[in-house]
Design an enzyme around this catalytic site. Structure first.
Site, PDB file in Angstrom:
ATOM      1  N   LYS A 187      -5.937 -82.057  37.069  1.00  0.00           N
ATOM      2  CA  LYS A 187      -7.369 -82.227  36.808  1.00  0.00           C
ATOM      3  C   LYS A 187      -7.772 -83.569  37.408  1.00  0.00           C
ATOM      4  CE  LYS A 187      -9.816 -84.319  33.974  1.00  0.00           C
ATOM      5  NZ  LYS A 187     -10.794 -84.811  34.982  1.00  0.00           N
TER       6      LYS A 187
ATOM      7  N   GLU B 197      -0.436 -94.725  33.714  1.00  0.00           N
ATOM      8  CA  GLU B 197      -0.727 -95.829  34.634  1.00  0.00           C
ATOM      9  C   GLU B 197      -2.153 -96.242  34.324  1.00  0.00           C
ATOM     10  OE1 GLU B 197       1.509 -97.101  36.451  1.00  0.00           O
ATOM     11  OE2 GLU B 197       3.010 -95.510  36.465  1.00  0.00           O
TER      12      GLU B 197
ATOM     13  N   CYS C 200      -6.763-101.058  40.286  1.00  0.00           N
ATOM     14  CA  CYS C 200      -6.160-101.445  39.006  1.00  0.00           C
ATOM     15  C   CYS C 200      -5.295-102.689  39.149  1.00  0.00           C
ATOM     16  CB  CYS C 200      -5.332-100.293  38.477  1.00  0.00           C
ATOM     17  SG  CYS C 200      -4.258 -99.585  39.726  1.00  0.00           S
TER      18      CYS C 200
ATOM     19  N   GLU D  53     -11.322-105.630  32.318  1.00  0.00           N
ATOM     20  CA  GLU D  53     -11.262-105.175  33.704  1.00  0.00           C
ATOM     21  C   GLU D  53     -12.714-104.972  34.176  1.00  0.00           C
ATOM     22  OE1 GLU D  53      -9.492-101.297  34.091  1.00  0.00           O
ATOM     23  OE2 GLU D  53      -8.239-102.034  35.713  1.00  0.00           O
TER      24      GLU D  53
HETATM   25  P1  NAD Z   1     -11.124 -92.855  33.145  1.00  0.00           P
HETATM   26  O1  NAD Z   1     -10.052 -93.157  32.173  1.00  0.00           O
HETATM   27  O2  NAD Z   1     -12.499 -92.784  32.669  1.00  0.00           O
HETATM   28  O3  NAD Z   1     -10.844 -91.438  33.827  1.00  0.00           O
HETATM   29  C1  NAD Z   1      -9.604 -91.146  34.452  1.00  0.00           C
HETATM   30  C2  NAD Z   1      -9.338 -89.672  34.340  1.00  0.00           C
HETATM   31  O4  NAD Z   1      -9.147 -89.362  32.961  1.00  0.00           O
HETATM   32  C3  NAD Z   1     -10.477 -88.781  34.808  1.00  0.00           C
HETATM   33  O5  NAD Z   1      -9.928 -87.636  35.428  1.00  0.00           O
HETATM   34  C4  NAD Z   1     -11.178 -88.412  33.515  1.00  0.00           C
HETATM   35  O6  NAD Z   1     -11.861 -87.183  33.580  1.00  0.00           O
HETATM   36  C5  NAD Z   1     -10.001 -88.333  32.561  1.00  0.00           C
HETATM   37  N1  NAD Z   1     -10.305 -88.557  31.158  1.00  0.00           N
HETATM   38  C6  NAD Z   1     -11.254 -89.350  30.616  1.00  0.00           C
HETATM   39  N2  NAD Z   1     -11.202 -89.290  29.275  1.00  0.00           N
HETATM   40  C7  NAD Z   1     -10.190 -88.448  28.965  1.00  0.00           C
HETATM   41  C8  NAD Z   1      -9.644 -87.954  27.743  1.00  0.00           C
HETATM   42  N3  NAD Z   1     -10.134 -88.330  26.560  1.00  0.00           N
HETATM   43  N4  NAD Z   1      -8.605 -87.088  27.799  1.00  0.00           N
HETATM   44  C9  NAD Z   1      -8.096 -86.697  28.986  1.00  0.00           C
HETATM   45  N5  NAD Z   1      -8.583 -87.111  30.170  1.00  0.00           N
HETATM   46  C10 NAD Z   1      -9.600 -87.986  30.159  1.00  0.00           C
HETATM   47  O7  NAD Z   1     -10.893 -93.878  34.304  1.00  0.00           O
HETATM   48  P2  NAD Z   1     -11.643 -93.985  35.702  1.00  0.00           P
HETATM   49  O8  NAD Z   1     -12.919 -94.684  35.430  1.00  0.00           O
HETATM   50  O9  NAD Z   1     -11.674 -92.667  36.404  1.00  0.00           O
HETATM   51  O10 NAD Z   1     -10.623 -94.891  36.548  1.00  0.00           O
HETATM   52  C11 NAD Z   1     -10.603 -96.244  36.486  1.00  0.00           C
HETATM   53  C12 NAD Z   1      -9.452 -96.725  35.609  1.00  0.00           C
HETATM   54  O11 NAD Z   1      -8.197 -96.249  36.105  1.00  0.00           O
HETATM   55  C13 NAD Z   1      -9.341 -98.219  35.606  1.00  0.00           C
HETATM   56  O12 NAD Z   1      -9.119 -98.687  34.302  1.00  0.00           O
HETATM   57  C14 NAD Z   1      -8.126 -98.480  36.487  1.00  0.00           C
HETATM   58  O13 NAD Z   1      -7.490 -99.678  36.264  1.00  0.00           O
HETATM   59  C15 NAD Z   1      -7.266 -97.315  36.184  1.00  0.00           C
HETATM   60  N6  NAD Z   1      -6.296 -97.087  37.256  1.00  0.00           N
HETATM   61  C16 NAD Z   1      -4.973 -97.386  37.043  1.00  0.00           C
HETATM   62  C17 NAD Z   1      -4.036 -97.209  38.043  1.00  0.00           C
HETATM   63  C18 NAD Z   1      -2.589 -97.532  37.807  1.00  0.00           C
HETATM   64  O14 NAD Z   1      -1.728 -97.014  38.498  1.00  0.00           O
HETATM   65  N7  NAD Z   1      -2.252 -98.352  36.849  1.00  0.00           N
HETATM   66  C19 NAD Z   1      -4.424 -96.703  39.270  1.00  0.00           C
HETATM   67  C20 NAD Z   1      -5.770 -96.408  39.482  1.00  0.00           C
HETATM   68  C21 NAD Z   1      -6.688 -96.597  38.442  1.00  0.00           C
END
Ligand code: NAD
Length: 476
Positions: A171, A246, A280, A379
């Site tokens: 997803k 992650e 990130c 962040e």
């Molecule tokens: P987000 O957590 O809002 O969404 C990420 C994914 O999770 C999306 O596909 C979203 O639909 C899904 N999601 C959201 N709520 C959920 C829930 N309750 N249950 C299951 N799935 C859910 O994050 P974002 O805004 O898309 O991405 C940015 C974040 O990702 C930042 O905090 C960044 O640091 C992190 N990130 C981390 C890494 C790493 O490897 N550590 C890499 C890239 C991004």
């Protein structure tokens, strides 16, 4: 506008169970470029059932068979490389040069890194005590990815799942689903058996949570915010799944006075602003030794204010927009919080001149930041740097570690011994010294609230494997 309403389930592009449209916007123009469907628990059920069925035979394929499929996928990815880069420019707003040189490139690098690791992986070995150890695919995997490095995260999850003999349901982020659908087309063309890879679009609270809770999913691999990572872990707890995470970061960048200041500070700022600050592992907290502080702040302001935003479809080293209106609002709120808390500012809130349309923000440098301020703790996920002074090595290490996160850390000094001494005391999964890059095949992941898995190469394969010990009566 593209009609991308279908999901990829059991080897076919299928209609969603219920119609629930979402427009995918181009963040530079705010115009829709595609329509997708938001999946429900019914769609997730269908995809998981397909993955479960396929696991019975795919888990028993040989490493050679899987390597052949991955090599095919690599060739197809290389052939459609420009399409991938252009898709990421359109839906994420990553500037053309950056999309081609970085965003799309990781899809090749990670795939090659996993192919190399799979060739070295020992699926059966004799332990020193005479017992036999087997490594087996964990099962059906739920994969949830974010929008900021979209195909990077897909490659880091889908490829190790397929390489180890697992089957999966992806997803992707609802903000950047098109690169994921392109990846699905490549997997289809490579000839992976039906049901081995499935894709359901949707948001987090419906499709995402349905995956995390599903009784037939054995493992969740999640990348995204710490908030959502916690939700996935809680949802997965009742069925005792393996969960790898992650998550976010607030990575310190310690600049000692003996560093090559001009070169290292300039490179650090460009790295902080890369991908519009939406990485990130970005070096967002610059900790500077007091004797070099004024010089560093001056360079940071100059380089920061020279950074240009621009049209992502154009070639060049400019910065694109943020991905969405929500992100734009979040970044604005944090810049305003920094001002209210008394940090000194260059750049600031509001849109850059001439960019009234699109989610563009002004590159921003905060000096005289205290590590307790929101801009030092949260962040920001935009082109915003916080500079904090320190007096001693001990104090630098203490400030660097004074964070809930622990993804990356950076050290700038000409003294190699000091660099390694400091690196050994930083509570972070990856430490970059004087610009040392992260190389494909090395584990990517964090300490503390930055997560608990390691992606890429051999460690990335191991996350998707179960370990079985076989005890024979004659152990020798
Ligand atoms: P987000 O957590 O809002 O969404 C990420 C994914 O999770 C999306 O596909 C979203 O639909 C899904 N999601 C959201 N709520 C959920 C829930 N309750 N249950 C299951 N799935 C859910 O994050 P974002 O805004 O898309 O991405 C940015 C974040 O990702 C930042 O905090 C960044 O640091 C992190 N990130 C981390 C890494 C790493 O490897 N550590 C890499 C890239 C991004």
């Amino acid at each position: 506008m593209l009609d991308k309403r279908k999901f990829y389930i059991a080897g076919k592009w299928v209609e969603p169970a219920t119609q629930n449209d979402l427009l995918v916007l181009n963040p530079a123009t705010e115009k829709p470029i595609a329509v997708i469907s938001l999946g429900t628990a019914v769609d997730v059920d269908r995809a998981v059932a397909a993955a479960k069925k396929a696991f019975a035979s795919y888990s028993r394929t040989s490493v050679e068979e899987r390597l052949a499929l991955l090599e095919k996928l690599l060739a197809i990815y290389k052939r459609r490389y420009d399409e991938m880069a252009d898709t990421i420019t359109a839906e994420l707003g990553a500037p053309r040069t950056m999309s081609h040189e970085q965003q799309a490139d990781v899809g090749v690098g990670h795939l090659q890194g996993f192919i190399d690791a799979l060739k070295r992986l020992k699926l059966r070995e004799k332990l020193p005590n005479g017992d036999t150890l087997l490594r087996e695919p964990i099962g059906v995997c739920g994969l949830i990815t974010p929008w900021n490095w979209p195909v990077n995260q897909i490659a880091l999850k889908v490829v190790p799942a397929l390489a180890t003999g697992c089957t999966c349901v992806l997803k992707p982020s609802e903000f950047t689903p098109l690169n994921a659908m392109l990846y699905a087309e490549m997997i289809e063309e490579a000839g992976f058996p039906a049901g081995v890879f499935n894709l359901v679009n949707g948001d987090g609270i419906h499709a995402g949570a349905a995956l995390s809770k599903h009784k037939d999913i054995d493992m969740m691999s999640f990348t995204g915010s710490t908030r959502a990572g916690i939700a996935v872990s809680k949802d997965a707890a009742d069925t005792v799944k393996r969960v790898t995470l992650e998550l976010g970061g607030k990575s310190p960048n310690i600049v000692f006075a003996d560093a090559d200041i001009e070169e290292r500070v300039t490179a650090s700022i460009l790295e902080c602003f890369n991908n519009s600050g939406q990485s990130c592992d970005a070096p967002t907290r610059m900790l500077v030794e007091r004797s070099a502080y004024d010089e560093v702040v001056e360079i940071a302001r100059r380089v920061g204010m020279e950074a240009r935003v621009g049209d992502p479809t154009k070639v060049g080293s400019h910065i694109g927009p943020l991905v969405s209106h929500i992100q734009f609002e979040r970044v604005q709120a944090l810049i305003e919080a920094g001002v209210a808390e008394g940090a000194t500012l260059a750049g600031g809130p509001g849109k850059p001149e001439g960019f009234e349309t699109g989610y563009f923000v002004q590159p921003t440098i905060f000096a005289d930041v205290d590590n307790s301020m929101r801009i030092a703790r949260e962040e920001v996920f935009g082109p915003v740097l916080s500079i904090i002074p320190f007096d001693t090595e001990e104090e630098a290490i203490a400030i660097a570690n004074d964070t809930n996160y622990g993804l990356a850390a950076y050290v700038q000094t000409r003294d190699r011994e000091r660099a390694e001494r400091v690196a050994s005391r930083l509570r972070a999964g990856m430490v970059h010294i004087n610009g040392g890059p992260h190389r494909y095949g090395s584990p990517f992941g964090g300490y503390k609230q930055s997560g608990n898995g390691r992606e890429g190469g051999m460690f990335g394969l191991e996350d998707f494997l179960e370990v079985k010990t076989v005890h024979l009566p004659d152990a020798a």
